[in-house]
Design a protein around this motif. Structure first.
Motif, PDB file in Angstrom:
ATOM      1  N   SER A 286       0.828  -1.208   0.000  1.00 34.83           N
ATOM      2  CA  SER A 286       0.000   0.000   0.000  1.00 34.83           C
ATOM      3  C   SER A 286       0.864   1.261   0.000  1.00 34.83           C
ATOM      4  O   SER A 286       1.797   1.390   0.786  1.00 34.83           O
ATOM      5  CB  SER A 286      -0.887  -0.008   1.246  1.00 34.83           C
ATOM      6  N   LYS A 287       0.529   2.190  -0.859  1.00 33.99           N
ATOM      7  CA  LYS A 287       1.271   3.454  -0.911  1.00 33.99           C
ATOM      8  C   LYS A 287       0.397   4.615  -0.433  1.00 33.99           C
ATOM      9  O   LYS A 287       0.615   5.780  -0.779  1.00 33.99           O
ATOM     10  CB  LYS A 287       1.797   3.698  -2.337  1.00 33.99           C
ATOM     11  N   LEU A 288      -0.623   4.301   0.360  1.00 32.15           N
ATOM     12  CA  LEU A 288      -1.571   5.307   0.830  1.00 32.15           C
ATOM     13  C   LEU A 288      -0.887   6.467   1.571  1.00 32.15           C
ATOM     14  O   LEU A 288      -1.227   7.634   1.366  1.00 32.15           O
ATOM     15  CB  LEU A 288      -2.574   4.614   1.769  1.00 32.15           C
ATOM     16  N   ILE A 289       0.076   6.148   2.419  1.00 30.78           N
ATOM     17  CA  ILE A 289       0.685   7.192   3.263  1.00 30.78           C
ATOM     18  C   ILE A 289       1.457   8.211   2.404  1.00 30.78           C
ATOM     19  O   ILE A 289       1.281   9.420   2.570  1.00 30.78           O
ATOM     20  CB  ILE A 289       1.617   6.558   4.330  1.00 30.78           C
ATOM     21  N   VAL A 290       2.279   7.743   1.492  1.00 24.11           N
ATOM     22  CA  VAL A 290       2.997   8.710   0.629  1.00 24.11           C
ATOM     23  C   VAL A 290       2.040   9.411  -0.317  1.00 24.11           C
ATOM     24  O   VAL A 290       2.192  10.598  -0.608  1.00 24.11           O
ATOM     25  CB  VAL A 290       4.157   8.080  -0.189  1.00 24.11           C
ATOM     26  N   ASN A 291       1.030   8.688  -0.799  1.00 25.66           N
ATOM     27  CA  ASN A 291       0.076   9.309  -1.724  1.00 25.66           C
ATOM     28  C   ASN A 291      -0.661  10.488  -1.092  1.00 25.66           C
ATOM     29  O   ASN A 291      -1.053  11.417  -1.785  1.00 25.66           O
ATOM     30  CB  ASN A 291      -0.946   8.271  -2.210  1.00 25.66           C
ATOM     31  N   LEU A 292      -0.860  10.439   0.206  1.00 24.61           N
ATOM     32  CA  LEU A 292      -1.587  11.525   0.870  1.00 24.61           C
ATOM     33  C   LEU A 292      -0.704  12.747   1.130  1.00 24.61           C
ATOM     34  O   LEU A 292      -1.162  13.740   1.680  1.00 24.61           O
ATOM     35  CB  LEU A 292      -2.192  11.021   2.185  1.00 24.61           C
ATOM     36  N   ASN A 293       0.552  12.655   0.746  1.00 25.41           N
ATOM     37  CA  ASN A 293       1.441  13.802   0.906  1.00 25.41           C
ATOM     38  C   ASN A 293       1.548  14.591  -0.399  1.00 25.41           C
ATOM     39  O   ASN A 293       1.270  14.087  -1.482  1.00 25.41           O
ATOM     40  CB  ASN A 293       2.827  13.325   1.349  1.00 25.41           C
ATOM     41  N   GLU A 294       1.951  15.848  -0.262  1.00 19.16           N
ATOM     42  CA  GLU A 294       2.107  16.725  -1.423  1.00 19.16           C
ATOM     43  C   GLU A 294       3.282  16.249  -2.280  1.00 19.16           C
ATOM     44  O   GLU A 294       4.229  15.664  -1.759  1.00 19.16           O
ATOM     45  CB  GLU A 294       2.428  18.152  -0.952  1.00 19.16           C
ATOM     46  N   PRO A 295       3.241  16.550  -3.577  1.00 22.81           N
ATOM     47  CA  PRO A 295       4.369  16.194  -4.446  1.00 22.81           C
ATOM     48  C   PRO A 295       5.679  16.882  -4.035  1.00 22.81           C
ATOM     49  O   PRO A 295       5.677  17.822  -3.239  1.00 22.81           O
ATOM     50  CB  PRO A 295       3.927  16.689  -5.827  1.00 22.81           C
ATOM     51  N   ASN A 296       6.744  16.387  -4.614  1.00 26.65           N
ATOM     52  CA  ASN A 296       8.109  16.870  -4.367  1.00 26.65           C
ATOM     53  C   ASN A 296       8.212  18.392  -4.446  1.00 26.65           C
ATOM     54  O   ASN A 296       7.880  18.988  -5.461  1.00 26.65           O
ATOM     55  CB  ASN A 296       9.008  16.215  -5.429  1.00 26.65           C
ATOM     56  N   LYS A 297       8.686  19.004  -3.363  1.00 25.97           N
ATOM     57  CA  LYS A 297       8.898  20.457  -3.382  1.00 25.97           C
ATOM     58  C   LYS A 297      10.359  20.809  -3.560  1.00 25.97           C
ATOM     59  O   LYS A 297      10.717  21.975  -3.611  1.00 25.97           O
ATOM     60  CB  LYS A 297       8.441  21.061  -2.039  1.00 25.97           C
TER      61      LYS A 297
END
Ligand code: NOJ
Ligand code: CA
Length: 707
Positions: A286-297
């Protein structure tokens, strides 16, 4: 940037209605298996429910807040508006367990307003994925709620419907370095099972657990509760009501304030997450945790290269050498200061030895702990603020020469900043500390926060420290420095937004095996960690101990493992920096198993979790970026078992030369940990293999492409 070119996004508002029409308050995941229902009770109190495959997983669970000085957010709400949208993108990890990540969810946004005079507003956003849900609160800009808001408690409930088998650690506000407990949800007793010794005086509120906390249902449903994008907020522990099978958010506080979180309007909270899967392997995928974060800044972070590393480290934990230059200091006593001993580990000569060994064995870095002054007074001293300056080496450590020598051999030096949790001192010195690293071309720092936080009254997991950890990483990025924090705040997927947040500790790591007085990490520890702590993000576990009993250093300690299991950990436990933690002489005495550490990748195109059961065993296969070679690792708990592997995940028409490193016939974590069988075989997509794992054992396979 590559990421942007390959990102494919559809965002579409499907449904939006005005208050007079019937409000849409239910939303499903893209595959329709996960369903979230939102509603208000007769008092206007918000609640939600979650179903998975038509079964209620989360029953009526209320949501709300209490504040300092102003009325709570808990009732008298009406639904002002609801809207839904759907989103589907594929983004790329600059480094990671896989290259492409699919981020596909349906969103339900609920806009609430108080029916009272104040008419204050609160929005709740649900993102519903095939592998679970995330939701967060938004405090939108509004007339009657302005300026600073002081949250005294968040009331988020997870009202469960089954007495799940639960894998948990106590909800300690200072440290996650606890052994996992396996009990029914109704049997959780956080204080009784708290087992952390020394390092810090910790605070554990009554019957709270830390996240990720993972549960297994009778019908095979797997749940894991956590949070994503923990920014400028305090960490959430979950208070367990064992009678009602209910979990309730319990934010980490501070002794210096009469509130737990201070925010300025408008703002939103971190995501509260539930990963929901049919089986244990899917939790890891599952990639739910990273998916809920904003893209690379940060943009291009190619200055950070995933790598294996060795270090002047285990020898201090074993007591062979010391961090300090002048006085004895042993990890099991901490405050044992005294006469000069000449055991300082971070000498120019010793580090060069590690550089030579690393260069020979395809290992990219050497960590040097105890290189800077201050270790004589770093802990157990009341006023320890300011003992480290992060720029002054001990006299027997020639940093210019070590860096020069490393460059000549193609090996980077990994910086170490033990802050002894004196955060204000560290903050003052960060610029000069990171600038020194930049001058030497060092791109990785391991930081540490041992002991109680200074300023006193703050906890490692409160808002003050969340901001400290995040700001340290953001500042480090300006100097092209990537951070691997020990005694950290938990990972919540921020590596997506700030990919210089590469790894962290945040669990009972290998170090405990060197000095813990409770027998070290039991064989079941890592088969639990893989399905709990590892769901939050990369782990600097520091595997690869070959001298497992180390009687010549410590008679009463050992690693509860087999040597084959230590190899498996390079694949099972994910981190883009992976330590070969043992001493050079212990590796040189075992050249055959060392070959696996030399060969194994650290940066992956693809990850397949082949099998596993929480707390029992797990097998993971990962394909290396660039080479396309595969590596497989499997570990078991204290039970021996056979694992059948079908290699159907391999590429078509491709042959591999495989080296299988497995427990020998007589292997056993306690009786015979060094017994290992190493065999070279040919494998392809059609192959099948059965591997026997010893008690506390494991296996590792390298599959190199062959024409
Ligand atoms: C605790 C860390 O986990 C360990 O890796 C380190 O060696 C010591 N602190 C000293 O900084
Ligand atoms: Ca630690």
């Amino acid at each position: 940037m590559k990421t942007h070119l390959t990102t494919f996004v559809i965002a579409l508002v499907l449904f939006s209605c005005n208050p007079k029409e019937k409000q849409l308050t239910e939303m499903t995941s893209p595959n329709k298996k996960v369903v979230v229902d939102f509603n208000l009770n007769n008092d206007g109190q918000p609640f939600y429910m979650v179903k998975f495959n038509n079964k209620t997983i989360v029953d009526t669970s209320y949501l709300g807040f209490e504040f300092k000085d102003i009325p709570a957010f808990n009732k008298n709400f009406v639904i002002k508006n609801t809207s839904t949208s759907t989103f589907n993108e594929t983004w790329q990890m600059p480094w990671g367990e896989q290259l492409d990540v699919v981020n596909n969810y349906n969103e339900l946004k609920i806009e609430l307003e108080e029916s009272s005079d104040l008419k204050r507003q609160l929005n709740i956003i649900f993102k519903i994925y095939d592998d679970g849900i995330g939701f967060r609160y938004e405090f939108p800009e509004q007339e009657n709620l302005k300026g600073d808001i002081f949250i005294t408690e968040e009331h988020t409930e997870f009202n469960l419907t089954e007495d799940y088998k639960t894998f948990w650690i106590p909800g300690d506000w200072d440290i996650y370095e606890h052994l996992y407990n396996t009990t029914n949800l109704s049997e959780i007793d956080a204080l009784q099972f708290a087992n952390h010794k020394n390092l810090a005086q910790t605070y554990i509120p009554e019957n709270a657990v830390n996240t990720p906390v993972t549960m297994v249902g009778k019908d095979g449903i797997h749940l894991s509760f956590h949070e994503a994008a923990l920014i400028d907020y305090s960490g959430m522990t979950l208070k367990v009501d064992t009678n009602n099978l209910n979990l309730k958010s319990n934010l980490v506080g501070s002794e210096n304030t009469d509130y737990k979180v201070k925010k300025t309007m408008p703002f939103h909270t971190p995501w509260r997450t539930i990963q929901i899967t049919h089986n244990a392997p899917d939790l890891i995928e599952s990639k739910l945790i990273v998916n809920l974060n904003e893209p690379n800044k940060l943009g291009d972070v190619s200055w950070f290269k995933p790598m294996k590393y060795t270090g002047v480290w285990w020898e201090m934990h074993l007591g062979k050498s010391s961090w300090d230059y002048g006085m004895t200091q042993d990890m099991s006593t901490w405050t044992d200061g005294g006469k000069s001993h000449g055991k300082h580990g971070a000498t120019t000569e010793n580090v060069k030895n590690f550089i030579d060994f690393s260069a020979k064995n395809n290992i990219g870095g050497v960590l040097v702990e105890g290189w800077n002054t201050g270790w004589e007074h770093w802990i157990g001293f009341e006023d320890r603020e300011g003992v480290f300056d992060f720029v002054t080496p001990y006299p027997d450590y020639d940093i210019d020469e070590v860096v020069r020598y490393g460059k000549e051999k193609g090996v980077d030096i990994i910086m170490h900043h033990e802050t002894s949790a004196a955060t204000e001192t560290y903050e003052k010195q960060q610029d000069s500390a990171y600038a020194l690293m930049q001058k030497y071309g060092m791109h990785v720092v391991k930081s540490g926060y041992v002991g109680k936080i200074l300023p006193k009254g703050e906890y490692h997991h409160g808002q003050y420290m969340v901001n400290h950890y995040n700001n340290a990483a953001i500042k480090a990025a300006k100097y092209k420095v990537a951070v691997n924090a020990h005694e950290p705040i938990k990972a919540t997927g921020l590596r997506r937004t700030y990919p210089n947040i590469i790894s962290r500790e945040g669990l009972r790591g290998q170090e405990f095996n060197a000095w813990a007085s409770d027998g070290g990490n039991p064989p079941e520890h890592l088969p639990i960690v893989a399905f709990t702590r590892m769901l939050s993000g990369p782990i600097d576990y520091t595997p690869g101990i070959f001298n497992i009993k180390f009687d010549e250093y410590k008679k009463d300690n050992q690693v509860n493992t087999t040597i084959a299991q230590q190899l498996a950990l390079y694949v099972v436990i994910y981190s883009p920096v992976q330590m070969a933690a043992d001493l050079v002489e212990h590796y040189e005495a075992n050249p055959e198993p060392l070959q696996f550490i030399k060969d194994v990748g650290v940066d992956w195109e693809k990850t397949v979790v082949l099998n596993g059961e929480v707390g029992n065993y797990v097998t993971i296969a990962r394909r290396e970026r660039e080479t396309g070679n595969w590596f497989i690792g499997g570990i078991t708990d204290e039970n021996s078992r056979s694992i059948d592997i079908a290699f159907d995940f391999l590429e078509d028409n491709q042959n591999y030369e495989a080296i299988v490193y497995k427990d020998g016939e007589m292997a056993h974590w306690n009786d015979n940990p060094l017994d290992i069988d190493i065999e070279t075989i040919k494998l392809n997509k059609e192959s099948k293999l059965s591997v026997k794992l010893a008690e506390g054992g494991g296996f590792a396979i390298s599959l190199m492409k062959k024409q």
